[in-house]
Design an enzyme around this catalytic site. Sequence first.
Site, PDB file in Angstrom:
ATOM      1  N   SER A 120       3.500  -1.922  10.204  1.00 44.29           N
ATOM      2  CA  SER A 120       4.960  -1.918  10.378  1.00 44.29           C
ATOM      3  C   SER A 120       5.593  -3.277  10.113  1.00 44.29           C
ATOM      4  CB  SER A 120       5.334  -1.408  11.775  1.00 44.29           C
ATOM      5  OG  SER A 120       4.894  -0.080  11.936  1.00 44.29           O
ATOM      6  N   ASN A 124       0.865  -1.187   0.000  1.00 48.11           N
ATOM      7  CA  ASN A 124       0.000   0.000   0.000  1.00 48.11           C
ATOM      8  C   ASN A 124       0.902   1.237   0.000  1.00 48.11           C
ATOM      9  OD1 ASN A 124      -1.816   2.050   0.467  1.00 48.11           O
ATOM     10  ND2 ASN A 124      -2.307   1.432   2.571  1.00 48.11           N
ATOM     11  N   TRP A 125       0.966   1.901  -1.161  1.00 48.62           N
ATOM     12  CA  TRP A 125       1.895   3.026  -1.302  1.00 48.62           C
ATOM     13  C   TRP A 125       1.368   4.306  -0.648  1.00 48.62           C
ATOM     14  CZ3 TRP A 125       4.147   3.071  -6.993  1.00 48.62           C
ATOM     15  CH2 TRP A 125       4.739   1.822  -7.251  1.00 48.62           C
ATOM     16  N   LYS A 126       0.094   4.321  -0.308  1.00 52.61           N
ATOM     17  CA  LYS A 126      -0.551   5.518   0.264  1.00 52.61           C
ATOM     18  C   LYS A 126      -0.308   6.737  -0.640  1.00 52.61           C
ATOM     19  CE  LYS A 126       0.108   3.434   4.738  1.00 52.61           C
ATOM     20  NZ  LYS A 126       0.046   3.578   6.162  1.00 52.61           N
ATOM     21  N   GLY A 141       2.468   2.449  10.626  1.00 52.86           N
ATOM     22  CA  GLY A 141       3.405   3.562  10.460  1.00 52.86           C
ATOM     23  C   GLY A 141       4.099   3.986  11.739  1.00 52.86           C
ATOM     24  N   GLU A 175      -6.877   4.658   7.974  1.00 50.70           N
ATOM     25  CA  GLU A 175      -6.636   6.086   7.706  1.00 50.70           C
ATOM     26  C   GLU A 175      -7.872   6.728   7.077  1.00 50.70           C
ATOM     27  OE1 GLU A 175      -2.968   5.607   5.552  1.00 50.70           O
ATOM     28  OE2 GLU A 175      -1.934   5.093   7.417  1.00 50.70           O
ATOM     29  N   HIS A 209      -9.572   1.065   5.011  1.00 51.24           N
ATOM     30  CA  HIS A 209      -8.287   1.310   5.678  1.00 51.24           C
ATOM     31  C   HIS A 209      -8.505   2.269   6.857  1.00 51.24           C
ATOM     32  CE1 HIS A 209      -4.187   2.552   6.443  1.00 51.24           C
ATOM     33  NE2 HIS A 209      -3.807   1.484   5.770  1.00 51.24           N
ATOM     34  N   GLY A 235       2.910  -1.224   4.200  1.00 47.27           N
ATOM     35  CA  GLY A 235       2.883   0.202   3.885  1.00 47.27           C
ATOM     36  C   GLY A 235       4.284   0.707   3.573  1.00 47.27           C
ATOM     37  N   GLY A 236       4.911   1.345   4.556  1.00 49.64           N
ATOM     38  CA  GLY A 236       6.226   1.986   4.355  1.00 49.64           C
ATOM     39  C   GLY A 236       7.245   1.099   3.660  1.00 49.64           C
ATOM     40  N   GLU A 274      -5.124  -4.943  10.589  1.00 51.81           N
ATOM     41  CA  GLU A 274      -4.147  -3.870  10.738  1.00 51.81           C
ATOM     42  C   GLU A 274      -4.412  -3.121  12.044  1.00 51.81           C
ATOM     43  OE1 GLU A 274      -2.330  -2.708   6.745  1.00 51.81           O
ATOM     44  OE2 GLU A 274      -4.102  -1.477   7.000  1.00 51.81           O
TER      45      GLU A 274
HETATM   46  C1  PEP Z   1      -0.849   0.209   6.002  1.00 53.11           C
HETATM   47  O1  PEP Z   1      -1.164   1.359   6.243  1.00 53.11           O
HETATM   48  O2  PEP Z   1      -1.568  -0.513   5.292  1.00 53.11           O
HETATM   49  C2  PEP Z   1       0.397  -0.285   6.607  1.00 53.11           C
HETATM   50  C3  PEP Z   1       0.490  -1.548   6.854  1.00 53.11           C
HETATM   51  O3  PEP Z   1       1.365   0.654   6.864  1.00 53.11           O
HETATM   52  P1  PEP Z   1       2.808   0.419   7.526  1.00 53.11           P
HETATM   53  O4  PEP Z   1       3.356  -0.878   7.019  1.00 53.11           O
HETATM   54  O5  PEP Z   1       3.639   1.590   7.085  1.00 53.11           O
HETATM   55  O6  PEP Z   1       2.613   0.370   8.995  1.00 53.11           O
END
Ligand code: PEP
Length: 258
Positions: free
Chosen positions: A216, A9-11, A176, A100, A98, A237-238, A170
């Site tokens: 994370s 997920n590149w956001k 994040g 967010e 999600h 994500g990141g 999640e």
């Molecule tokens: C996400 O937001 O889907 C996610 C898993 O982010 P991160 O890996 O950066 O925590």
Amino acid sequence: MRKKIIAGNWKMNTSLAEALSLIGQVNLSVQQQTHPLLQTIIAPPFIWLTEATRIAVTTNGLQVAAQNCHHEKSGAYTGEVSAAMLASCGVKSVIIGHSERRQYQRENHAELVQKITRCFEEQLHVIYCVGETLEERDTNRHFETVKKQLQEVLGEINAEHASSVVVAYEPVWAIGTGKTAGPDQAQEMHAFIRKELQTIWNAEVAQNTSILYGGSCNSGNADALFSCADVDGGLIGGASLKADEFAVIRNIMISKLA
Ligand code: PEP
């Protein structure tokens, strides 16, 4: 055997040049190292999806997802993107719910059901996200929260569509933040989710639904997480913004399939 999935997920990240480079690198690594039971997915921002599907079309193992879609079919919704638009440019799945978006766009369960319905109308698969806040976990309400998120949304979806749904657990406190759920916490919640899916749909569907961990997840903790019986991969994500790191995470999943 349930499908294993590594999804990035590149956001709201990447310029055009960065996106093209990252898509190209992920595409190459999927061509070089893949497994018939592993599905790799990237979810770039809307604006890069057409480029992503054009490039990813050359491999079997790489699919493109969107990070959201609008809950209406079409019409006067300035700035929005419909499920039909996504399907028409080769997108195969959509991340729905999600945390967010639940937090910043105040997406509610009725809206999420509508979005999922729009996706199914367009033969799109859905990655449905659930997860508790830190406060909910600290006050021992994490199971209650996730149960509600599953019942009020997937409970409205007919079992005949269940094979088009992937669930992503999640925990909000892990997204994040660099904090990850420990393997025991992840396994406990994934098993709980599978049990809830059995109640909502049936035992066969529950056994066949892939449940991803997100929050994370990186090359340092993926091995422990992917070793859990009910963890079928990751929503990353990141760490999905670095091609090398994403490739290592994919390879860890492949090693579990060997
Ligand atoms: C996400 O937001 O889907 C996610 C898993 O982010 P991160 O890996 O950066 O925590």
